[in-house]
Design an enzyme around this catalytic site. Sequence first.
Site, PDB file in Angstrom:
ATOM      1  N   LYS A 182      26.957   3.129 -18.864  1.00 25.87           N
ATOM      2  CA  LYS A 182      25.778   3.934 -18.530  1.00 25.87           C
ATOM      3  C   LYS A 182      25.685   3.911 -17.014  1.00 25.87           C
ATOM      4  CE  LYS A 182      21.777   3.766 -17.656  1.00 25.87           C
ATOM      5  NZ  LYS A 182      20.978   4.266 -16.483  1.00 25.87           N
ATOM      6  N   GLY A 239      20.407  -6.515 -12.822  1.00 20.28           N
ATOM      7  CA  GLY A 239      19.262  -5.830 -12.238  1.00 20.28           C
ATOM      8  C   GLY A 239      18.008  -6.667 -12.319  1.00 20.28           C
ATOM      9  N   GLU A 263      22.018 -10.374 -16.036  1.00 24.52           N
ATOM     10  CA  GLU A 263      21.721 -11.125 -14.815  1.00 24.52           C
ATOM     11  C   GLU A 263      20.479 -10.481 -14.208  1.00 24.52           C
ATOM     12  OE1 GLU A 263      23.069 -11.042 -10.373  1.00 24.52           O
ATOM     13  OE2 GLU A 263      24.804 -11.345 -11.684  1.00 24.52           O
ATOM     14  N   CYS A 300      21.859 -10.570  -5.348  1.00 21.18           N
ATOM     15  CA  CYS A 300      21.227 -11.461  -6.323  1.00 21.18           C
ATOM     16  C   CYS A 300      21.303 -12.909  -5.868  1.00 21.18           C
ATOM     17  CB  CYS A 300      21.884 -11.302  -7.691  1.00 21.18           C
ATOM     18  SG  CYS A 300      23.682 -11.421  -7.660  1.00 21.18           S
ATOM     19  N   GLU A 393      11.022 -13.281  -7.339  1.00 18.35           N
ATOM     20  CA  GLU A 393      12.008 -12.704  -6.439  1.00 18.35           C
ATOM     21  C   GLU A 393      11.433 -11.500  -5.705  1.00 18.35           C
ATOM     22  OE1 GLU A 393      16.577 -10.943  -6.511  1.00 18.35           O
ATOM     23  OE2 GLU A 393      15.311 -10.736  -8.277  1.00 18.35           O
TER      24      GLU A 393
END
Length: 526
Positions: A182, A239, A263, A300, A393
């Site tokens: 996708k 993401g 993740e 990340c 975050e």
Amino acid sequence: MTGQNLTGYTYQPATTKPFTAINPVTGKQLEGDFYPANHAHVNHAVQLATQAFPVYKNIAKDKKAAFLRAIATEIEALGDVLIERASAESGLPLGRIKGELGRTCGQLRLFADVVAEGSWVEAVIDSPLPNREPMPRPGLCKMLVALGPVVVFGASNFPLAFSVAGGDTASALAAGCPVIVKAHPAHPGTGALVAEAIRKAAEQTQMPDGVFSLLFDDGFSVGEALVKHENIKAVTFTGSFKGGMAIYQLAQQRREPIPVFAEMGSINPVVLLPGILQNKAEDIAAQYAGSITLGAGQFCTNPGLLLGVASPELARFEMALAKAISAVPPSTMLTPGIYQNFKHLSAELLQQKGIEVIGTGAEPESDGDNQAGALVAKVKAVDFIANPALSQEVFGPYSLLVVADTVEQLKQLIDVLDGQLTVTIMGETDELSDHKELIEKAGNKAGRIILNGVPTGVEVCAAMQHGGPFPATTDSRFTSVGTSAIRRFVRPVSWQGWGQDFLPDELKDGNPLNIWRMVDQQWTKD
């Protein structure tokens, strides 16, 4: 570059209203119309992948390896066309994209080597013991086999290395699983170019139709339909926590729940021990100013949390960090949405009790060009512990320095942290032994423990673990980077009492593939 959806070897006619990519640097639309897939495209892609699976999983390992290498070669052949398009769609500089292209093709060739060598299947053979008392033992053997069709969600921050032909796709194909990607809506042109390279490589190496498909979507409907489809056997995602959990919950609500390897971000705490600050406070500050702002902080593994005990040395580090951050120019963020989210979250956190700004980067020239200035703030440990909002975050060039009164309070800080991708310890060799309990606590929170380095920069190798306790990832037993990533897409199967003609080559007498196997508790190639 075509904006049509690719199902197997065939591009599907457009049936929906197109969308376009945006250059985040200029805010202007880029060339090319891209058409979101419909449910017929989803069903066709999954049908082809389902039909391809029994053929592809049993293709000889050398042919699978040749397919992966051909993908790398075809991607490299795109040259500047791919590099320039990926840069235009992401706002990332050409040098960064060139490096990412090298990593992407290196990953593909690394997995090709793993497949060609063959021992990754972890073949185990226990010979029959017909004379064993009180019961004879039948012959048993076991190995890892592919799960089935896999859905890969492209990531926003790595348009090549975590996208259409990134590590998820490479490792799933290496395992013997057809892949449906996708595409991320922020870089559809990049995805289209890479998808065509994969299609060419599949045809050249005579892979079954349906071993790979690419579907576009500018929303959520295609991804949801793929995750819910009964023939999909695993999903990968890189993401946000919100996005990852939405996919995970969809997968668990199916009649047959399937694994989702998501993740979902991390603040990657860095523990600053006093001894190393006494000797190297300014050097460490410069090092971390670079890591915090690298790629506009859109990694990340960005070091979003710095932990230390109040001292003159920590004060020196704070001043040096503020000075280094002030010299950093603003950077373009990947998308307008990511930029707005960074502005919103950072402003929200600055309103929290006890927060003090200690350093800011140069301000962007205007408010409409997706450029973010760096920001470093400070808070006392007692306020951080009392406020869970401070540990979320902030995706971008941001970090928070948390100041503890004592080493014991520093341990309390670590105790309240969620699971992380990484934890870093900055300390001199002679002081590490004085902080064993603290280091042990920190290690329990992360998948990768770093000594005297920065978390940004993830090596693609056998020893890499890029995953961590929830909520960093949905399953801390697995990695999305490195050769062990292949284990996400397999399951163990045991054969009991079968003759040689019915066993996979990996398990047959004489070891026809010449791979390492455990035979009667001994590793051997015999």
